[in-house]
Design a protein around this motif. Sequence first.
Motif, PDB file in Angstrom:
ATOM      1  N   GLN A  43       0.819  -1.212   0.000  1.00  0.00           N
ATOM      2  CA  GLN A  43       0.000   0.000   0.000  1.00  0.00           C
ATOM      3  C   GLN A  43       0.856   1.267   0.000  1.00  0.00           C
ATOM      4  O   GLN A  43       0.509   2.255  -0.656  1.00  0.00           O
ATOM      5  N   GLN A  44       1.988   1.227   0.704  1.00  0.00           N
ATOM      6  CA  GLN A  44       2.882   2.392   0.732  1.00  0.00           C
ATOM      7  C   GLN A  44       3.435   2.700  -0.664  1.00  0.00           C
ATOM      8  O   GLN A  44       3.572   3.861  -1.045  1.00  0.00           O
ATOM      9  N   VAL A  45       3.754   1.643  -1.424  1.00  0.00           N
ATOM     10  CA  VAL A  45       4.383   1.841  -2.742  1.00  0.00           C
ATOM     11  C   VAL A  45       3.344   2.017  -3.846  1.00  0.00           C
ATOM     12  O   VAL A  45       3.461   2.908  -4.694  1.00  0.00           O
ATOM     13  N   TYR A  46       2.315   1.169  -3.852  1.00  0.00           N
ATOM     14  CA  TYR A  46       1.367   1.149  -4.969  1.00  0.00           C
ATOM     15  C   TYR A  46      -0.059   1.568  -4.589  1.00  0.00           C
ATOM     16  O   TYR A  46      -0.954   1.547  -5.432  1.00  0.00           O
ATOM     17  N   GLY A  47      -0.266   1.943  -3.313  1.00  0.00           N
ATOM     18  CA  GLY A  47      -1.613   2.313  -2.891  1.00  0.00           C
ATOM     19  C   GLY A  47      -2.557   1.121  -2.969  1.00  0.00           C
ATOM     20  O   GLY A  47      -2.147  -0.023  -2.754  1.00  0.00           O
ATOM     21  N   ASP A  48      -3.811   1.390  -3.332  1.00  0.00           N
ATOM     22  CA  ASP A  48      -4.779   0.286  -3.414  1.00  0.00           C
ATOM     23  C   ASP A  48      -4.929  -0.219  -4.852  1.00  0.00           C
ATOM     24  O   ASP A  48      -5.849  -0.958  -5.174  1.00  0.00           O
ATOM     25  N   SER A 287      -1.235 -10.439   1.002  1.00  0.00           N
ATOM     26  CA  SER A 287       0.111 -10.845   1.435  1.00  0.00           C
ATOM     27  C   SER A 287       1.197 -10.105   0.667  1.00  0.00           C
ATOM     28  O   SER A 287       2.359 -10.493   0.708  1.00  0.00           O
ATOM     29  N   GLY A 288       0.800  -9.058  -0.087  1.00  0.00           N
ATOM     30  CA  GLY A 288       1.795  -8.235  -0.765  1.00  0.00           C
ATOM     31  C   GLY A 288       1.722  -8.201  -2.269  1.00  0.00           C
ATOM     32  O   GLY A 288       2.397  -7.393  -2.914  1.00  0.00           O
ATOM     33  N   ALA A 289       0.921  -9.078  -2.898  1.00  0.00           N
ATOM     34  CA  ALA A 289       0.831  -9.092  -4.365  1.00  0.00           C
ATOM     35  C   ALA A 289       0.044  -7.880  -4.866  1.00  0.00           C
ATOM     36  O   ALA A 289      -0.812  -7.343  -4.153  1.00  0.00           O
ATOM     37  N   ASN A 290       0.324  -7.457  -6.107  1.00  0.00           N
ATOM     38  CA  ASN A 290      -0.391  -6.288  -6.646  1.00  0.00           C
ATOM     39  C   ASN A 290      -0.704  -6.417  -8.138  1.00  0.00           C
ATOM     40  O   ASN A 290      -0.983  -5.426  -8.806  1.00  0.00           O
ATOM     41  N   VAL A 291      -0.659  -7.647  -8.663  1.00  0.00           N
ATOM     42  CA  VAL A 291      -0.937  -7.899 -10.080  1.00  0.00           C
ATOM     43  C   VAL A 291      -1.815  -9.149 -10.197  1.00  0.00           C
ATOM     44  O   VAL A 291      -1.594 -10.129  -9.476  1.00  0.00           O
TER      45      VAL A 291
END
Length: 348
Positions: A43-48, A287-291
């Motif tokens: 969330q800090q790097v890529y937001g929601d 758990s940290g994934a964003n794709v």
Amino acid sequence: MKHLIDKLHQEQMLSAEEFRTLLTERSEETDLYARELADQVRQQVYGDAIYVRGLIEFTNYCKNDCYYCGIRRSNRNAQRYRLTEEDIFACCREGYELGFRTFVLQGGEDGYYTDEKLVSLIRGIKEIYPDCALTLSIGEKSEESYRAYREAGADRYLLRHETACEEHYRKLHPAEMSGENRRNCLRILKKLGYQTGAGFMVGSPFQTVDDLVEDFLFLKDLDPEMVGIGPFIAHQDTPFCDKESGTLEDTLFYLALLRLMLPNVLLPATTALGTIHPKGRELGVRSGANVVMPNLSPVSVRKKYMLYDGKICTGDEAAECRYCLSRRMEAIGCQIVTDRGDYRTVHR
């Protein structure tokens, strides 16, 4: 173990011995702690924002005979297919209308698709969709080939290293394949300016804690823009048909460690994760994934690109259900975005 997780979060690196301790002495409590921390870093790097990639599985012919893969050349039961250039453009057109701004051309190592054919295909896609990123996932090639694809407009390249330990690599592949060659391909891709993706199988046959430690150390050294990991799932027509699958718990924990170690990385919640648990991809994101990578391939061929048994081919995996996927991500506080979803160099 929390102090090691905190150290990884703060310093983005552990020693081999510290990784070994973390992997062998973990508990349900520390797993959850790492996953919650990784979710915060995402969330800090890529937001929601959750990025979607339109996956086009354009050929299931492959010259390789990897012991774990359903499209290995020795599998006589595989129903082989190749998409035409027109088929591929139709997939892109459908994906673009659905809001996809990254296309992933994935296939076996198929000699039919010469560099000339691939360069023509890449140029064609980039001419029609200049605002989209194009990712290739077509295996080991020469530096000249990689350069030609890059010059034609390819932006990213996925090449999972599978395992960084040479001895383990030999147990998963026939003698003509080499882990060192695969890792060298990744270094070449980085040198040529691709956003480069590596990754390993979780719970692959004969995998040891030491193998996993080597994977984490290799990924830190490579510093890829993308890392794809997912559980090993057996395929009935391979030599590993009776081997146990990788677990959800291990995959989620390793996703978290990767996000803490490489905070800016693009990290998919994979199809395999969605296959072993109905909410696997949501758990991956938490758990940290964003794709996420829904399938744009024609419905007629989806079941033929069967890398492992039980692969989800319909429902939320289908690109037509992009809106279902949006709702599922919204339920966990995230948003599917219409964006190329490039790697971010954000310093925390």
